[in-house]
Design a protein around this motif. Structure first.
Motif, mmCIF file in Angstrom:
data_model
loop_
_atom_site.group_PDB
_atom_site.id
_atom_site.type_symbol
_atom_site.label_atom_id
_atom_site.label_comp_id
_atom_site.label_asym_id
_atom_site.label_seq_id
_atom_site.Cartn_x
_atom_site.Cartn_y
_atom_site.Cartn_z
ATOM 1 N N GLN A 132 0.825 -1.203 0.000
ATOM 2 C CA GLN A 132 0.000 0.000 0.000
ATOM 3 C C GLN A 132 0.863 1.259 0.000
ATOM 4 O O GLN A 132 1.887 1.324 0.671
ATOM 5 N N ALA A 133 0.407 2.255 -0.753
ATOM 6 C CA ALA A 133 1.073 3.553 -0.793
ATOM 7 C C ALA A 133 0.689 4.352 0.442
ATOM 8 O O ALA A 133 -0.407 4.206 0.980
ATOM 9 N N ARG A 134 1.619 5.214 0.865
ATOM 10 C CA ARG A 134 1.402 6.094 2.018
ATOM 11 C C ARG A 134 1.378 7.545 1.553
ATOM 12 O O ARG A 134 1.666 7.851 0.399
ATOM 13 N N GLY A 135 1.096 8.428 2.496
ATOM 14 C CA GLY A 135 1.018 9.852 2.173
ATOM 15 C C GLY A 135 2.299 10.406 1.583
ATOM 16 O O GLY A 135 2.265 11.186 0.634
ATOM 17 N N VAL A 136 3.446 10.013 2.133
ATOM 18 C CA VAL A 136 4.711 10.531 1.600
ATOM 19 C C VAL A 136 4.973 10.029 0.187
ATOM 20 O O VAL A 136 5.652 10.690 -0.594
ATOM 21 N N ASP A 137 4.416 8.868 -0.155
ATOM 22 C CA ASP A 137 4.541 8.387 -1.539
ATOM 23 C C ASP A 137 3.793 9.323 -2.480
ATOM 24 O O ASP A 137 4.295 9.690 -3.547
ATOM 25 N N LEU A 138 2.591 9.717 -2.066
ATOM 26 C CA LEU A 138 1.817 10.641 -2.894
ATOM 27 C C LEU A 138 2.491 12.006 -2.950
ATOM 28 O O LEU A 138 2.566 12.629 -4.014
ATOM 29 N N LEU A 139 3.016 12.470 -1.831
ATOM 30 C CA LEU A 139 3.723 13.746 -1.842
ATOM 31 C C LEU A 139 4.902 13.689 -2.813
ATOM 32 O O LEU A 139 5.129 14.640 -3.573
ATOM 33 N N ALA A 140 5.633 12.589 -2.829
ATOM 34 C CA ALA A 140 6.747 12.434 -3.775
ATOM 35 C C ALA A 140 6.251 12.518 -5.214
ATOM 36 O O ALA A 140 6.890 13.140 -6.064
ATOM 37 N N GLY A 141 5.102 11.915 -5.477
ATOM 38 C CA GLY A 141 4.520 12.013 -6.818
ATOM 39 C C GLY A 141 4.124 13.433 -7.177
ATOM 40 O O GLY A 141 4.292 13.867 -8.317
ATOM 41 N N LEU A 142 3.630 14.165 -6.201
ATOM 42 C CA LEU A 142 3.239 15.562 -6.439
ATOM 43 C C LEU A 142 4.455 16.439 -6.704
ATOM 44 O O LEU A 142 4.494 17.176 -7.687
ATOM 45 N N VAL A 143 5.450 16.372 -5.823
ATOM 46 C CA VAL A 143 6.596 17.270 -5.956
ATOM 47 C C VAL A 143 7.516 16.866 -7.108
ATOM 48 O O VAL A 143 8.357 17.666 -7.523
ATOM 49 N N GLY A 144 7.342 15.668 -7.626
ATOM 50 C CA GLY A 144 8.142 15.230 -8.764
ATOM 51 C C GLY A 144 7.685 15.813 -10.090
ATOM 52 O O GLY A 144 8.342 15.634 -11.114
ATOM 53 N N ASP A 145 6.551 16.512 -10.096
ATOM 54 C CA ASP A 145 6.020 17.118 -11.316
ATOM 55 C C ASP A 145 6.105 18.640 -11.196
ATOM 56 O O ASP A 145 5.238 19.277 -10.600
ATOM 57 N N PRO A 146 7.151 19.240 -11.748
ATOM 58 C CA PRO A 146 7.343 20.684 -11.575
ATOM 59 C C PRO A 146 6.245 21.533 -12.215
ATOM 60 O O PRO A 146 6.143 22.723 -11.922
ATOM 61 N N GLU A 147 5.411 20.941 -13.046
ATOM 62 C CA GLU A 147 4.351 21.690 -13.725
ATOM 63 C C GLU A 147 3.010 21.638 -13.007
ATOM 64 O O GLU A 147 2.058 22.273 -13.446
ATOM 65 N N CYS A 148 2.912 20.880 -11.914
ATOM 66 C CA CYS A 148 1.597 20.720 -11.283
ATOM 67 C C CYS A 148 1.294 21.857 -10.311
ATOM 68 O O CYS A 148 2.173 22.577 -9.855
#
Length: 179
Positions: A132-148
């Motif tokens: 299962q993914a955790r919150g920090v996994d999602l945060l990593a996905g968010l901050v990994g996209d400089p255009e979001c």
């Protein structure tokens, strides 16, 4: 770079499958982001909705920022955004093509950038051998996209997305060495 096409039942995991791949806390974050999008009148759950829910509910996510002051600034900025104060993209679709209108929180689609961030979260958990993914996994996905939008919001609050990602990665390396 991963596809920015939103997932649906035909191209990605269905909602039931997705729910089993998210920690209970992260499933709650996603539900909160969906409710926020509906309440805000947005047509999709975007990365800023996800960031807002993460920041409100996950202490591990908040710990990735430099200081309590930075957390307070970010939460203040997210609240301003949710009430429509000062942002030109309120009520618009993030990085999108055509999407259906929002009818309820359960029907609210993820923006392409939010879907990609969720894909990254699931992949990170899988790479660690966790089901299962955790919150920090999602945060990593968010901050990994400089255009979001989430990265735009972080920047306006004085947070460096690359530094946040470096702290997340360092934390996982420490976890792997101890585990």
């Amino acid at each position: 770079m991963q596809s920015r096409t939103p997932q649906d039942a035909e191209t990605g995991p269905n909602r039931t499958e997705l729910d089993t791949r998210l920690s209970p806390e992260l499933a709650s974050v996603l539900a909160g982001a969906r409710r926020r999008a509906v309440r805000d009148g947005d047509r999709q759950v975007d990365t800023a909705h996800l960031l807002h829910s993460l920041m409100e509910s996950d202490p591990e996510v908040r710990s990735t920022l430099d200081s309590g002051d930075q957390v307070a600034r970010l939460l203040g900025y997210l609240v301003q955004r949710s009430i429509g104060y000062g942002l030109q993209w309120q009520g618009t679709v993030e990085d999108s093509g055509a999407v259906p209108l929002v009818r309820s929180a359960k029907e609210t689609a993820l923006s392409p950038a939010a879907a990609t961030a969720l894909d990254v979260a699931l992949a990170r958990a899988g790479a660690r051998g966790e089901p299962q993914a955790r919150g920090v996994d999602l945060l990593a996905g968010l901050v990994g996209d400089p255009e979001c939008r989430a990265v735009e919001v972080l920047g306006r609050a004085g947070a460096d997305a690359r530094a946040v990602l470096a702290r997340i990665d360092a934390g996982f390396e420490e976890f792997d060495l101890q585990g």
